[in-house]
Design an enzyme around this catalytic site. Structure first.
Site, PDB file in Angstrom:
ATOM      1  N   SER A 142      -0.068  28.220  26.869  1.00 47.62           N
ATOM      2  CA  SER A 142       0.519  26.891  27.160  1.00 47.62           C
ATOM      3  C   SER A 142      -0.528  25.864  26.797  1.00 47.62           C
ATOM      4  CB  SER A 142       0.440  27.049  28.742  1.00 47.62           C
ATOM      5  OG  SER A 142       1.041  25.601  29.167  1.00 47.62           O
ATOM      6  N   TYR A 155      -2.276  28.563  36.845  1.00 47.32           N
ATOM      7  CA  TYR A 155      -1.521  28.751  35.642  1.00 47.32           C
ATOM      8  C   TYR A 155      -2.236  28.444  34.129  1.00 47.32           C
ATOM      9  CZ  TYR A 155       2.487  28.455  32.565  1.00 47.32           C
ATOM     10  OH  TYR A 155       3.283  28.433  31.250  1.00 47.32           O
TER      11      TYR A 155
END
Length: 247
Positions: A142, A155
């Site tokens: 990400s 995350y």
């Protein structure tokens, strides 16, 4: 025929990746956890373009289930493709959580860790004996691991860890000529984390050089392309696919 396993292939980036791989002539195994109907739709779509695919259940957050999953993969490889091994693994499955550090519970932290870092580590380890020499592992990370975005700390931290793990995979799997790379999407219009509302999407689009958030196909095509022979010399890299997010 090359064969690819795409985890979390029932929706979003995973479904797009599965279809793009099938369009390039690959056999596809998609995994799902809670959406067997959507996974069946992806298989049907692949069959609709004369491809071959199968859907298997997998909870990436439960590493104890991985040996049984490996056996299921072996059975499908033998039954459908008359093969004992496959070529490519795309560790894509994931989920989102939006909460400031002060509000994240230990259970939420552990759940994100299990799916985004522990899961890819031990799933790759479990499936490694079935990956052909000269194969490829792609980990979906990400852009949040580069840009600090409030509310996604665990995350992003685990996605950053997955980028580091990717380099170690490339190093340790090199003796078998198995490449490892990671793909880091920016903001994408998917169901991850509950999706994007109009206000948040407008903010993200304004922060992106190309002026919009991404679509699943913007990333799925890149992953499928990276698996191709033309990109055989790309290894141990994290490739951001984000339209120029916060540059």
């Amino acid at each position: 025929m090359k064969i690819v396993i795409v985890t979390g292939g029932s929706r979003g980036l995973g479904a797009s990746t599965a279809l793009e791989c099938a369009r390039r002539g690959m056999g596809v195994i998609v995994t799902y956890n809670l959406n067997p109907e959507k996974a069946a739709d992806v298989v049907k779509a692949i069959e609709g373009i004369s491809g071959t695919a199968v859907a298997l259940k997998l909870d990436v957050g439960n590493s104890q289930s991985f040996p049984a999953f490996r056996e299921a993969v072996s059975r499908q490889l033998d039954t459908i493709w008359h093969r004992k091994m496959f070529d490519f693994l795309v560790n894509n499955a994931g989920f989102g959580l939006y909460a400031p550090i002060s509000d994240v519970t230990e259970a939420q932290f552990d759940g994100l860790f299990d799916v985004h870092l522990k899961g890819p580590f031990f799933l790759t380890q479990t499936l490694l004996p079935l990956i052909e020499d000269g194969g490829h592992v792609i980990n979906v990370t990400s852009a949040t691991s580069r840009v600090a975005t409030a509310g996604v700390a665990p995350y992003a931290a685990f996605k950053g860890g997955l980028q580091v793990l990717t380099r170690y995979m490339a190093k340790e799997f090199a003796e078998r000529r198995i490449r490892a790379n990671s793909i880091a999407p920016g903001a994408i219009r998917t169901e991850l984390g509950g999706g994007l509302n109009d206000e948040f999407e407008a903010i993200l689009a304004a922060q992106t050089a190309l002026g919009r958030v991404g679509e699943p196909d913007d990333v799925g095509g890149v992953i499928a392309s990276l698996l191709s022979e033309e990109n055989r010399w790309i290894n141990a890299q994290n490739i951001e696919v984000a339209g120029g997010y916060l540059i």
